[in-house]
Design a protein around this motif. Structure first.
Motif, short mmCIF file in Angstrom:
data_model
loop_
_atom_site.label_atom_id
_atom_site.label_comp_id
_atom_site.label_asym_id
_atom_site.label_seq_id
_atom_site.Cartn_x
_atom_site.Cartn_y
_atom_site.Cartn_z
N LEU A 17 48.44 43.62 36.70
CA LEU A 17 48.62 42.70 37.83
C LEU A 17 49.95 42.93 38.54
CD1 LEU A 17 47.20 39.38 36.31
CD2 LEU A 17 46.13 40.87 38.01
N MET A 18 50.99 43.25 37.77
CA MET A 18 52.28 43.54 38.39
C MET A 18 52.21 44.79 39.25
SD MET A 18 55.39 42.69 35.77
CE MET A 18 56.55 43.24 37.01
N SER A 19 51.50 45.79 38.77
CA SER A 19 51.39 47.04 39.52
C SER A 19 50.57 46.85 40.79
CB SER A 19 50.75 48.13 38.65
OG SER A 19 49.42 47.78 38.31
N ASP A 26 46.06 35.01 46.06
CA ASP A 26 44.92 35.83 45.63
C ASP A 26 43.88 34.95 44.93
OD1 ASP A 26 43.21 37.67 44.17
OD2 ASP A 26 44.70 39.19 44.67
N GLU A 27 42.65 34.99 45.43
CA GLU A 27 41.59 34.14 44.88
C GLU A 27 40.69 34.91 43.92
OE1 GLU A 27 39.53 32.45 48.15
OE2 GLU A 27 41.21 31.19 48.80
N SER A 28 41.05 36.15 43.62
CA SER A 28 40.20 36.95 42.73
C SER A 28 40.41 36.60 41.26
CB SER A 28 40.48 38.45 42.94
OG SER A 28 41.82 38.76 42.58
N THR A 30 40.83 33.91 38.06
CA THR A 30 40.42 32.58 37.63
C THR A 30 41.66 31.77 37.25
OG1 THR A 30 40.21 33.20 35.30
CG2 THR A 30 38.28 33.55 36.73
N ALA A 31 41.46 30.48 37.03
CA ALA A 31 42.58 29.61 36.64
C ALA A 31 43.18 30.07 35.32
CB ALA A 31 42.10 28.16 36.54
N ILE A 32 42.33 30.48 34.39
CA ILE A 32 42.82 30.94 33.09
C ILE A 32 43.61 32.24 33.24
CG2 ILE A 32 42.10 31.84 30.83
CD1 ILE A 32 39.80 29.88 30.86
N GLU A 33 43.13 33.15 34.10
CA GLU A 33 43.85 34.40 34.33
C GLU A 33 45.21 34.15 34.97
OE1 GLU A 33 40.17 37.58 34.92
OE2 GLU A 33 40.79 36.31 36.61
N TRP A 34 45.27 33.18 35.88
CA TRP A 34 46.55 32.83 36.49
C TRP A 34 47.50 32.27 35.43
CZ3 TRP A 34 48.90 34.55 40.39
CH2 TRP A 34 48.25 34.86 41.59
N LYS A 35 46.96 31.47 34.53
CA LYS A 35 47.80 30.88 33.49
C LYS A 35 48.34 31.95 32.56
CE LYS A 35 48.04 26.80 30.58
NZ LYS A 35 47.39 25.53 30.22
N GLU A 36 47.49 32.91 32.20
CA GLU A 36 47.93 34.00 31.34
C GLU A 36 48.99 34.86 32.03
OE1 GLU A 36 44.36 36.04 30.32
OE2 GLU A 36 43.86 34.68 28.67
N TYR A 37 48.82 35.05 33.34
CA TYR A 37 49.81 35.83 34.08
C TYR A 37 51.14 35.08 34.14
CZ TYR A 37 51.84 38.80 37.72
OH TYR A 37 52.65 39.65 38.43
N ALA A 38 51.07 33.77 34.26
CA ALA A 38 52.30 32.96 34.26
C ALA A 38 53.01 33.07 32.91
CB ALA A 38 51.96 31.50 34.56
N ILE A 39 52.23 33.13 31.83
CA ILE A 39 52.81 33.30 30.49
C ILE A 39 53.49 34.66 30.39
CG2 ILE A 39 52.24 33.58 28.04
CD1 ILE A 39 49.95 31.57 28.51
#
Length: 237
Positions: A17-19, A26-28, A30-39
């Motif tokens: 995701l960083m790359s 970005d709406e691609s 999910t809420a869980i994926e956003w949370k994991e990225y925040a972690i």
């Protein structure tokens, strides 16, 4: 950051995701994926220079870094589990006797009884013991409530304010001796070591999960009996 995550997956997905230079609109994801990225981003802030190492390392080196972090997480969690299981229960229950906990014991059964059910009712207790009543992951146990009292008309009243949770929180984040009336700690607790200045939603969820496991008869921390409870708890937090 997250005591129950798979670090290998967290790092791999985070690097991707960083790359891609993902943005907040970005709406691609999910809420869980956003949370994991925040972690993942929080981890980068906590560990100096890890971002540069991850972005410059080979896939094998990223795996090695993930294994080292995972080893540290697992070790710390195991220490917390051992400590919380040793907390004083009245009456005392030996730490290494898990089969005698859960609904098999009068005291732990009363604490684990879902809010809204009456543990004192013999029929209810019997059904919980023999499995006729299956406790769903979204049924909060009574030990979460202040004075172990649940108000059906106001279910938020006293939630996450029980004395047992406070003792467990102090045991994990300040020091085991801070649970005593006369603290005798001779070294810094986890909160001070990691610069933790306030109670967070994630820390509450972690303490609740550890306390629940200490009370249950489950032999392994991540066995099926607690997975849904744990997942739901961390989703809410």
């Amino acid at each position: 950051v997250h005591a129950f995550c798979n670090v290998q997956t967290l790092l791999t997905n985070g690097i991707v995701l960083m790359s891609e230079d993902i943005n907040l609109n970005d709406e691609s994801l999910t809420a869980i994926e956003w949370k994991e990225y925040a972690i993942f981003k929080e981890l980068l802030c906590m560990v100096p220079s890890i971002e540069a190492h991850l972005m410059e390392s080979s896939e094998e080196m990223v795996t090695t870094i993930a294994e080292l972090i995972q080893k540290g997480i697992n070790g710390a969690r195991a220490d917390d589990t051992k400590g919380v299981k040793s907390q004083s229960l009245n009456p005392h229950i030996p730490r290494n006797v898990k089969s005698g906990r859960g609904f098999n014991h009068e005291h732990t059964g009363a604490l684990l009884c879902p809010a809204g059910l009456n543990w004192a009712n013999i029929k209810t207790r019997t059904k919980l013991v023999n499995g006729q009543i299956q406790v769903a992951g979204d049924q909060w146990p009574i030990f979460l409530y202040a004075n172990y009292t649940y108000n059906m008309e106001d279910p938020w009243n006293g939630l996450l304010q029980s004395g047992l949770l406070i003792l467990a929180f102090k045991h994990i984040f300040t020091s085991p001796s801070s649970v005593d009336q006369e603290p005798k700690a001779t070294h810094s607790g986890n909160a001070q070591i990691h610069g933790m200045r306030s109670v967070t939603k994630a820390s509450i969820a972690y303490v609740v999960t550890q306390t629940r496991f200490a009370l249950t008869s489950a032999q392994f921390f991540l066995d099926g009996s607690g997975d849904r409870f744990r997942v739901l708890l961390f989703q809410y937090c």
